[in-house]
Enzyme design. Sequence first.
Site, PDB file in Angstrom:
ATOM      1  N   ASP A 203       0.830  -1.207   0.000  1.00 45.56           N
ATOM      2  CA  ASP A 203       0.000   0.000   0.000  1.00 45.56           C
ATOM      3  C   ASP A 203       0.868   1.262   0.000  1.00 45.56           C
ATOM      4  OD1 ASP A 203      -2.714   1.183   0.453  1.00 45.56           O
ATOM      5  OD2 ASP A 203      -1.741   1.952   2.252  1.00 45.56           O
ATOM      6  N   GLU A 245       1.423  -0.394  -5.110  1.00 44.72           N
ATOM      7  CA  GLU A 245       0.382   0.606  -5.286  1.00 44.72           C
ATOM      8  C   GLU A 245       1.073   1.967  -5.324  1.00 44.72           C
ATOM      9  OE1 GLU A 245      -3.363   3.046  -3.630  1.00 44.72           O
ATOM     10  OE2 GLU A 245      -1.656   2.580  -2.393  1.00 44.72           O
TER      11      GLU A 245
HETATM   12  C1  NOJ Z   1      -4.487   3.250  -0.351  1.00 43.12           C
HETATM   13  C2  NOJ Z   1      -5.668   2.346  -0.122  1.00 43.12           C
HETATM   14  O1  NOJ Z   1      -6.031   1.734  -1.336  1.00 43.12           O
HETATM   15  C3  NOJ Z   1      -6.776   3.197   0.463  1.00 43.12           C
HETATM   16  O2  NOJ Z   1      -7.968   2.457   0.569  1.00 43.12           O
HETATM   17  C4  NOJ Z   1      -6.332   3.740   1.783  1.00 43.12           C
HETATM   18  O3  NOJ Z   1      -7.304   4.609   2.303  1.00 43.12           O
HETATM   19  C5  NOJ Z   1      -5.014   4.508   1.635  1.00 43.12           C
HETATM   20  N1  NOJ Z   1      -4.038   3.759   0.906  1.00 43.12           N
HETATM   21  C6  NOJ Z   1      -4.436   4.840   2.983  1.00 43.12           C
HETATM   22  O4  NOJ Z   1      -4.018   3.656   3.608  1.00 43.12           O
END
Ligand code: NOJ
Length: 552
Positions: A203, A245
């Site tokens: 993430d 991501e």
């Molecule tokens: C990216 C995630 O996909 C999202 O759902 C989340 O709110 C943010 N990162 C913060 O962790």
Amino acid sequence: MDFDDPLWFRDAIFYELHVKSFYDSNADGVGDFPGLIQKLDYLKNLGIDCIWLLPFYESPLKDDGYDISDYYSILSVYGTVDDFKKLLDEAHSRKIKVIADLVLNHVSDQHPWFQEARKDKNSKKRNWFVWSDDQSRYKDARIIFIDTERSNWTFDPVAGQYFWHRFYSHQPDLNYDNPEVREEIKKVMRYWLDMGLDGFRCDAVPYLFEREGTNCENLPETHAYFKELRKMIDREYPGRILLAEANQWPTDAKAYFGNEDEFHMAFNFPLMPRIFVALAKQDAFPIINIMQQVTPIPENCDWGIFLRNHDELTLEMVTDDERDIMYNEYAKLPKMRLNLGIRRRLSPLIEGDRYTFELLHALLFSLPGSPIMYYGDEIGMGDNIYLGDRNGVRTPMQWSYDRNAGFSAADPEQLYSPVIINPNYHYEFINVEGESRMPNSLLNWVRKMILVRRKYSAILGRGKIRYFYSGEKSVLAYVRNYGNENVFCIFNLARVPKAVMFDLHEFKDYTPVEAITDSDFPPIGELPYFFTLNSRSFFWLYLRPPGDNTGK
Ligand code: NOJ
């Protein structure tokens, strides 16, 4: 996909789901691991190869689990670590891989690490976070959750200092300058990988480090750390993967592959909104243009291509013009927007249009990279823009027309979220059981397409791409090529039928075979080859070489 091939991810179809939303086995209103295990046969039958689990760790759930308060445990309402191990065994016995979200940029402010840090300046955990006496540092870092946050610094009265956070103010960023933090995250990874997990969707990767005078994204230190993690994976867990991501512009997004020594995969964030822009403009250029910017990438890496996910359809990394087009076309009501994005599911985005749905999936399954589907989109689930944050796209999976869409035997008011009852998307009408019985349902069509893709998986997964031009801007065409094998893909993005011709004489005497039905088209000659395409229609054509009677 060859389950034992270390490059399995290159031929795989991924399926993103939240344990919470999938299936509730104990009637408490929340999905759980035993429930997911019961639904593995559904996923096998759909044809997917790898499940991506959204965060399931201990958490106060202020950001749906992206606010972790214990990396080594499972939120009890979802099940136990033993249930998790059982899921891995059951999935693996069906030749399905499982990857999990790893939130490594930040933790919940409820995490004992932060609690210890805030209470005492001299505590061992103080330096696990980023503190400051004022808000003057790192001014060039943008705010990501612009609808809720005013600053990346929040004053903590207990600590008597400001702490740094790139997301919600209840999510303090970890301090990656601290070697203890870097080691701890490796420990977390080993803990889950030792159980047999097949990798991580990492993430928020761009934001690990902060440096004055930069926007605090994609810093060399961040890349260096991921290279370290990759070394650990290669050495200790070969065949497991890291998926990034990194919602960034093409050059910065591509950089996360490193030199085959960083991430195995990264989400193709640059492509995703441009697919929708191309549809809105009825023009193939935005897709071709962005694909040319995101390629080439190192040989043994792959993009994860997606249409939608659990977040808003992000429009941070597009031009102002592109954003305007997107809002005008896909988010006519203010409630449909969130931060810089659109919080809607796939089917409502395209107003339930079956042809556009098929066209988009034909793109998803044939563009270079590995497709990543979002649970419920395969049946055309709707959303609920009146639920807060991104909850409108996270409603219970619709299994049948029974109570609570067959998701749970709890009382309806006990569900973690209401099910979709808007007449156009009502669960009595859009659900797995009903669609399984209807030969021409979306679900059966998606299943069929996945089977067809599987037949051509090397070509469509690992093959090269070359674009073809007809002079008609709304028609996108490319050949995917792997070794001697070629598939010609052609798409009409326009809302009206199109007749086009392509110079295909390099394939003279090849026979285009329509891939879904295996039906032969006339062989290609010297002259231009004609196609008539209905509005929003497509062909995938396997180009069978002359004299080849084996078929494909
Ligand atoms: C990216 C995630 O996909 C999202 O759902 C989340 O709110 C943010 N990162 C913060 O962790």
